[in-house]
Design an enzyme around this catalytic site. Sequence first.
Site: not given
Ligand code: GUN
Length: 295
Positions: A53, A97, A120
Amino acid sequence: MTARLIEGNAVAEAIRNELRKRISDLSAEGIRPGLAVIMVGDDPGSAVYVRMKEKESTELGILSRTIKLPADTPESKLLELIDELNADPKIHGLLVQMPVPKHIDPEKVIMRISPEKDVDGFHPVNVGKMLIGDRTGFLSCTPHGIQVMMERSGIETAGRHVVICGRSNIVGKPMAALLMQKGKGADATVTVCHSKTKDMPSFTRQADILIVAMGSPQFIKEDMVKDGAVVIDVGMNRVPDAAAKKGYRLVGDVDFEAVSRKASAITPVPGGVGLMTRVLLMENTVKAAEKTKKR
Ligand code: GUN
């Protein structure tokens, strides 16, 4: 039939180009989109996602702040940090996350993030907007990425039977909500299967489009798929492989080789849905920055 490969990269690159233009327009007004990513603990899988990211943000010219906290960080400290970032005008998008360590309640974390910065799309305000077909909020990145990928790859969803395997808040539930809406890239008839579904193959074999997000390596076999179906694999599983450099390899939830012989189109793992998730996160961040202009 041999399946056409739906490659995330081509679609992701087209979206990146559109984002570069939007980012440059924002820059002309003195705004640089900013994304903060908080990671608690040192789960190796999450670390890879967070790094990717960061890389994607930096390459697009988005300000990237990654904050790594030790696994024993008290919940109250994390919530305080979220408050700080909610108030920071340089940060337009903010995410934590998942998963977080067991002593932290993920619901509390999600509720604390300002809906205006929830790139998100996990906050109930954004989930609710998505469910009623209001596009002014943030759509959850993986399901929205899949929808965009299908649209831009010429895969029609209107009137088709989409079967989704998995009912998570991150993928299965929002995916069903998006595809059942009225309008472009949607209008599908949707069935959701999950761990308590009886005779899952009887449903998956009816799918014109099969979307699999179960977290179960190579679960979907050739005999579970209809001839000519479109297969979207959301799985990302590490399986031990002594011959691989890292001692493991990545596989999806679909037995790719076998299912490719039967499907009309299929996404690879890696190189499919994962790329779309990241680029849609960038799009949400740019959208969040653009919204500050309109206030
Ligand atoms: N863990 C797995 N996929 C995601 C996501 O799309 N966003 C976040 N914040 N954590 C994750």
